[in-house]
Design a protein around this motif. Structure first.
Motif, short mmCIF file in Angstrom:
data_model
loop_
_atom_site.label_atom_id
_atom_site.label_comp_id
_atom_site.label_asym_id
_atom_site.label_seq_id
_atom_site.Cartn_x
_atom_site.Cartn_y
_atom_site.Cartn_z
N SER A 158 0.81 -1.25 0.03
CA SER A 158 0.08 -0.06 -0.04
C SER A 158 0.64 1.03 0.19
CB SER A 158 -0.83 0.08 1.28
OG SER A 158 -1.43 1.22 1.42
N ASP A 159 0.30 2.32 -0.45
CA ASP A 159 1.10 3.67 -0.44
C ASP A 159 0.82 4.32 0.78
OD1 ASP A 159 -1.63 4.76 -0.58
OD2 ASP A 159 -1.22 5.71 -2.42
N GLY A 160 -0.14 3.73 1.78
CA GLY A 160 -0.25 4.31 3.04
C GLY A 160 -1.17 5.49 3.14
N GLY A 161 -1.85 5.84 2.04
CA GLY A 161 -2.80 6.65 1.93
C GLY A 161 -3.97 6.58 2.73
N SER A 162 -4.88 7.57 2.92
CA SER A 162 -6.12 7.54 3.46
C SER A 162 -7.09 6.28 3.12
CB SER A 162 -6.94 8.68 3.59
OG SER A 162 -8.31 8.64 4.19
N GLY A 163 -7.35 5.36 3.91
CA GLY A 163 -8.28 4.21 3.37
C GLY A 163 -7.32 2.94 2.83
N TYR A 164 -6.01 3.13 2.78
CA TYR A 164 -5.11 2.05 2.59
C TYR A 164 -4.14 1.75 3.59
CZ TYR A 164 -6.89 3.23 -2.02
OH TYR A 164 -7.61 3.16 -3.23
N GLU A 165 -4.50 2.15 4.82
CA GLU A 165 -3.74 1.80 6.08
C GLU A 165 -3.78 0.22 6.45
OE1 GLU A 165 -6.39 3.74 6.25
OE2 GLU A 165 -5.73 5.87 6.52
N PHE A 166 -2.90 -0.13 7.46
CA PHE A 166 -2.67 -1.72 7.85
C PHE A 166 -4.11 -2.01 8.24
CE2 PHE A 166 -2.29 -4.50 11.30
CZ PHE A 166 -1.65 -5.49 10.78
N SER A 167 -4.90 -1.30 8.94
CA SER A 167 -6.05 -1.34 9.67
C SER A 167 -7.15 -1.89 8.68
CB SER A 167 -6.68 -0.45 10.69
OG SER A 167 -6.78 0.56 9.76
N GLN A 168 -7.12 -1.17 7.54
CA GLN A 168 -7.88 -1.44 6.37
C GLN A 168 -7.84 -2.81 5.79
OE1 GLN A 168 -10.58 0.65 5.74
NE2 GLN A 168 -10.03 2.12 7.26
N PHE A 169 -6.44 -3.11 5.43
CA PHE A 169 -6.27 -4.25 4.78
C PHE A 169 -6.27 -5.55 5.75
CE2 PHE A 169 -4.02 -1.29 2.15
CZ PHE A 169 -3.95 -2.19 0.73
N ASN A 170 -6.07 -5.13 7.11
CA ASN A 170 -6.30 -6.27 8.15
C ASN A 170 -7.83 -6.81 8.08
OD1 ASN A 170 -4.66 -7.87 9.71
ND2 ASN A 170 -5.61 -6.80 11.51
N GLU A 171 -8.67 -5.68 7.98
CA GLU A 171 -10.11 -5.98 8.10
C GLU A 171 -10.20 -6.78 6.71
OE1 GLU A 171 -14.41 -3.84 8.18
OE2 GLU A 171 -12.41 -2.66 8.52
N ILE A 172 -9.72 -6.53 5.65
CA ILE A 172 -10.03 -7.35 4.34
C ILE A 172 -9.87 -8.50 4.51
CG2 ILE A 172 -9.47 -7.51 2.00
CD1 ILE A 172 -9.27 -4.65 1.80
N VAL A 173 -8.64 -9.04 5.18
CA VAL A 173 -8.04 -10.40 5.25
C VAL A 173 -8.27 -10.86 6.61
CG1 VAL A 173 -6.20 -10.15 3.50
CG2 VAL A 173 -5.78 -9.39 5.94
N THR A 174 -9.21 -10.61 6.96
CA THR A 174 -9.67 -11.14 8.76
C THR A 174 -9.72 -12.57 8.43
OG1 THR A 174 -10.87 -9.17 9.31
CG2 THR A 174 -11.42 -11.17 10.40
N GLY A 175 -9.22 -13.13 9.41
CA GLY A 175 -9.08 -14.88 9.35
C GLY A 175 -7.96 -15.49 8.66
N CYS A 176 -7.05 -14.68 7.81
CA CYS A 176 -5.88 -15.40 7.23
C CYS A 176 -4.91 -15.66 8.52
CB CYS A 176 -5.40 -14.37 6.13
SG CYS A 176 -4.45 -12.99 6.63
N LEU A 177 -3.97 -16.57 7.89
CA LEU A 177 -3.20 -17.04 8.80
C LEU A 177 -1.85 -15.86 9.06
CD1 LEU A 177 -3.02 -20.82 7.95
CD2 LEU A 177 -4.07 -19.75 9.74
N CYS A 178 -1.64 -15.20 7.90
CA CYS A 178 -0.60 -14.44 8.05
C CYS A 178 -0.80 -12.96 6.99
CB CYS A 178 0.85 -15.21 7.57
SG CYS A 178 2.12 -14.12 7.26
N HIS A 179 -0.69 -11.90 7.51
CA HIS A 179 -0.81 -10.80 6.92
C HIS A 179 0.41 -9.88 6.84
CE1 HIS A 179 -2.70 -6.62 6.62
NE2 HIS A 179 -2.17 -6.67 5.69
N GLU A 180 1.12 -9.72 5.74
CA GLU A 180 2.37 -9.16 5.77
C GLU A 180 2.06 -7.73 5.07
OE1 GLU A 180 5.28 -9.56 6.97
OE2 GLU A 180 4.84 -11.45 7.93
N HIS A 181 2.22 -6.73 5.72
CA HIS A 181 1.75 -5.21 5.09
C HIS A 181 3.10 -4.59 4.82
CE1 HIS A 181 -1.00 -2.15 4.51
NE2 HIS A 181 -0.02 -1.27 4.96
N VAL A 182 3.21 -4.01 3.61
CA VAL A 182 4.23 -3.48 3.15
C VAL A 182 4.01 -2.10 2.42
CG1 VAL A 182 5.65 -5.57 2.79
CG2 VAL A 182 4.15 -4.58 0.65
#
Length: 220
Positions: free
Chosen positions: A1-25
């Motif tokens: 992600s570019d880290g802009g509004s709506g593209y933060e770690f929390s937003q992506f983490n919500e999308i992939v809820t339940g996955c075994l590993c979330h690597e945010h870069v």
């Protein structure tokens, strides 16, 4: 992600809820863009800062930024204030995103992985087609365009079309194929006459405006 509004770690983490590993870069393009913008007064240190990020070593980061600060011209107050502010902003940006700047090979995902990882650069085939230039889409329309682009990228478009329209696979006639080949052949070069010369007779070039026009036409 570019880290802009709506593209933060929390937003992506919500999308992939339940996955075994979330690597945010953080997207490499935007990180490099930020470095180029903030350190434009010391371009020779930009590569050093990128190297420090790849090493994910904060002491190297501070060393590069301290070196950049030492180059500031203290006899020009306005320039000094601006450049110090650029360094401060860049340091804050790197500090806020430090966890997301860790290269993939340092995350235990495999030694052969390099860089900080990115998915955003793969959006370009879509964004270039559906964004900008005054284009507007309905929800269904933009979805269909993206499906087509995705099919072309993954080489699944023809298969998808054949499932819906088997007649698409009909063999074309030999005449049609030959005509198609002929249409794609480069047309032979044809010579052209080019610009024609003109003149106005019986009028002196020095006696009137028409004469001056005659002189211009004669030299074309």
């Amino acid at each position: 992600s570019d880290g802009g509004s709506g593209y933060e770690f929390s937003q992506f983490n919500e999308i992939v809820t339940g996955c075994l590993c979330h690597e945010h870069v953080r997207d490499a393009y935007h990180v490099n863009q930020k470095i180029k913008q903030r350190l434009n007064f010391v371009p020779e240190l930009q590569a050093e800062l990128k190297k420090a990020i790849r090493h994910h070593d904060w002491s190297e980061i501070e060393l590069v930024l301290t070196t950049a600060e030492s180059t500031i011209l203290i006899d020009e107050e306005e320039v000094e204030t601006h450049q110090k502010e650029q360094i401060r902003l860049l340091k804050g940006y790197l500090n806020r995103n430090w966890d997301y700047l860790m290269p993939l090979y340092k995350r235990g995902l495999g030694e052969n992985l390099r860089g900080i990882g990115t998915c955003e650069s793969n959006h370009r085939p879509y964004s270039y087609r559906v964004k900008g230039h005054g284009k507007y889409w309905s929800k269904d329309g933009v979805r269909n365009v993206v499906y087509v682009i995705e099919g072309l990228k993954n080489e699944t478009l023809e298969h998808a079309i054949l499932e819906e329209m088997p007649e698409y696979n009909k063999q074309q006639s030999v005449q049609y194929k030959e005509a198609l080949k002929a249409a794609h052949k480069q047309v032979a070069h044809q010579s052209h006459e080019g610009v024609r010369h003109g003149s106005i007779f019986h009028i002196s070039s020095s006696s009137s405006s028409i004469g001056r026009l005659n002189k211009v036409l004669s030299t074309v």
